[in-house]
Design an enzyme around this catalytic site. Structure first.
Site, PDB file in Angstrom:
ATOM      1  N   HIS A 262      -4.639   1.913   7.430  1.00 12.85           N
ATOM      2  CA  HIS A 262      -3.257   2.398   7.513  1.00 12.85           C
ATOM      3  C   HIS A 262      -3.034   3.521   6.486  1.00 12.85           C
ATOM      4  O   HIS A 262      -2.472   4.572   6.816  1.00 12.85           O
ATOM      5  CB  HIS A 262      -2.306   1.213   7.265  1.00 12.85           C
ATOM      6  CG  HIS A 262      -0.857   1.559   7.216  1.00 12.85           C
ATOM      7  ND1 HIS A 262       0.083   0.992   8.058  1.00 12.85           N
ATOM      8  CD2 HIS A 262      -0.147   2.395   6.403  1.00 12.85           C
ATOM      9  CE1 HIS A 262       1.284   1.483   7.763  1.00 12.85           C
ATOM     10  NE2 HIS A 262       1.171   2.322   6.754  1.00 12.85           N
ATOM     11  N   GLU A 263      -3.501   3.297   5.249  1.00 18.47           N
ATOM     12  CA  GLU A 263      -3.271   4.286   4.189  1.00 18.47           C
ATOM     13  C   GLU A 263      -4.134   5.533   4.381  1.00 18.47           C
ATOM     14  O   GLU A 263      -3.674   6.650   4.126  1.00 18.47           O
ATOM     15  CB  GLU A 263      -3.523   3.674   2.811  1.00 18.47           C
ATOM     16  CG  GLU A 263      -2.678   2.443   2.460  1.00 18.47           C
ATOM     17  CD  GLU A 263      -1.186   2.642   2.681  1.00 18.47           C
ATOM     18  OE1 GLU A 263      -0.697   3.779   2.576  1.00 18.47           O
ATOM     19  OE2 GLU A 263      -0.507   1.647   2.994  1.00 18.47           O
TER      20      GLU A 263
ATOM     21  N   GLN B 171       3.268   9.945   0.705  1.00 16.92           N
ATOM     22  CA  GLN B 171       4.553   9.250   0.877  1.00 16.92           C
ATOM     23  C   GLN B 171       5.509   9.489  -0.291  1.00 16.92           C
ATOM     24  O   GLN B 171       6.684   9.156  -0.217  1.00 16.92           O
ATOM     25  CB  GLN B 171       4.334   7.741   1.068  1.00 16.92           C
ATOM     26  CG  GLN B 171       3.643   7.400   2.379  1.00 16.92           C
ATOM     27  CD  GLN B 171       3.428   5.907   2.504  1.00 16.92           C
ATOM     28  OE1 GLN B 171       2.426   5.394   2.037  1.00 16.92           O
ATOM     29  NE2 GLN B 171       4.366   5.208   3.119  1.00 16.92           N
TER      30      GLN B 171
ATOM     31  N   GLY C  75       0.839  -1.197   0.000  1.00 18.79           N
ATOM     32  CA  GLY C  75       0.000   0.000   0.000  1.00 18.79           C
ATOM     33  C   GLY C  75       0.872   1.244   0.000  1.00 18.79           C
ATOM     34  O   GLY C  75       2.006   1.210   0.490  1.00 18.79           O
TER      35      GLY C  75
ATOM     36  N   HIS D  99      -2.541   7.840   6.664  1.00 19.12           N
ATOM     37  CA  HIS D  99      -1.500   8.668   6.027  1.00 19.12           C
ATOM     38  C   HIS D  99      -2.093   9.971   5.480  1.00 19.12           C
ATOM     39  O   HIS D  99      -1.462  11.025   5.543  1.00 19.12           O
ATOM     40  CB  HIS D  99      -0.852   7.924   4.857  1.00 19.12           C
ATOM     41  CG  HIS D  99       0.299   7.043   5.243  1.00 19.12           C
ATOM     42  ND1 HIS D  99       1.443   7.523   5.842  1.00 19.12           N
ATOM     43  CD2 HIS D  99       0.500   5.713   5.083  1.00 19.12           C
ATOM     44  CE1 HIS D  99       2.293   6.516   6.037  1.00 19.12           C
ATOM     45  NE2 HIS D  99       1.740   5.405   5.596  1.00 19.12           N
TER      46      HIS D  99
ATOM     47  N   CYS E 115       5.740   0.054   7.228  1.00 18.89           N
ATOM     48  CA  CYS E 115       5.423   1.224   6.408  1.00 18.89           C
ATOM     49  C   CYS E 115       6.630   1.568   5.552  1.00 18.89           C
ATOM     50  O   CYS E 115       7.759   1.579   6.055  1.00 18.89           O
ATOM     51  CB  CYS E 115       5.072   2.387   7.326  1.00 18.89           C
ATOM     52  SG  CYS E 115       4.635   3.882   6.440  1.00 18.89           S
ATOM     53  N   LEU E 116       6.380   1.870   4.275  1.00 21.99           N
ATOM     54  CA  LEU E 116       7.501   2.201   3.391  1.00 21.99           C
ATOM     55  C   LEU E 116       8.204   3.490   3.831  1.00 21.99           C
ATOM     56  O   LEU E 116       9.342   3.728   3.449  1.00 21.99           O
ATOM     57  CB  LEU E 116       7.019   2.334   1.938  1.00 21.99           C
ATOM     58  CG  LEU E 116       6.527   1.018   1.312  1.00 21.99           C
ATOM     59  CD1 LEU E 116       6.016   1.265  -0.111  1.00 21.99           C
ATOM     60  CD2 LEU E 116       7.628  -0.031   1.307  1.00 21.99           C
TER      61      LEU E 116
HETATM   62 NI    NI Z   1       2.569   3.449   5.617  1.00 25.14          NI
END
Ligand code: NI
Length: 176
Positions: free
Chosen positions: A136-137, A51, A46, A140, A94-95
């Site tokens: 989660h997204e 991000q 995701g 963000h 998380c990236l």
């Molecule tokens: Ni993340």
């Protein structure tokens, strides 16, 4: 399509609240495609637009397992309409917080409305990993990170570690 650089903790950009998408046009679809490519390259399941430094309410998800054909999903202006009382726990990463994982408890299912990549209004009742990933997204898009859902002690440790990493980063050196 192109791979975009990922914004990493403690960059304050990650705390920005993203703005609603006003028009689903070729420009936005290109951003979504670039985000998918960036996510596949990482690899991750995701990615939210913030991000890659774009404060727009747009996120991509692909939960296909290795060896399965890709199953890209694009969510524009997603909004949680309903969350279950029942909760579930997943180990999240998380990236933007590479190589850190922690268990997070969230509602086990959510009903979400959104626009798809054609600008069509859609609704999804998500369960399991999709429910966790969507929450989660969407977090963000509101400047919230999964480490905000763990204990302050653990969170402070992670933030300190990433602050130090950012400081020690040698210019021009690939840190990954
Ligand atoms: Ni993340």
């Amino acid at each position: 399509m192109s791979i975009k650089p990922l914004i990493i903790l403690p960059d304050p950009v990650l705390r920005q609240v993203s703005k609603p998408v006003e028009r689903v046009d070729a420009d936005l679809r290109k951003l979504a495609d670039d985000m998918l490519e960036t996510m596949y390259d990482a690899p991750g399941i995701g990615l939210a637009a913030i991000q890659v430094g774009e404060p727009r309410r747009l996120l991509v998800i692909d939960l296909a397992k290795e060896g399965e054909p890709p199953a890209p999903h694009v969510f524009i202006n997603p909004e949680v309409l309903e969350s279950s009382d029942q909760r579930s726990v997943y180990e999240e990463g998380c990236l933007s917080i590479p190589d850190y994982y922690a268990e997070v408890e969230r509602p086990a299912s959510v009903r979400v409305k959104y626009l798809d990549r054609d600008g069509k209004l859609q609704e999804i009742k998500a369960e399991g990993l999709m429910a966790t990933c969507l929450q989660h997204e969407i977090d963000h898009l509101n400047g919230v990170l999964f480490i905000d859902h763990i204990s302050k002690l653990k969170r402070d440790m992670v933030v300190r570690k990433f602050r130090k990493l950012a400081k020690d980063k040698v210019p021009g050196k690939m840190v990954g």
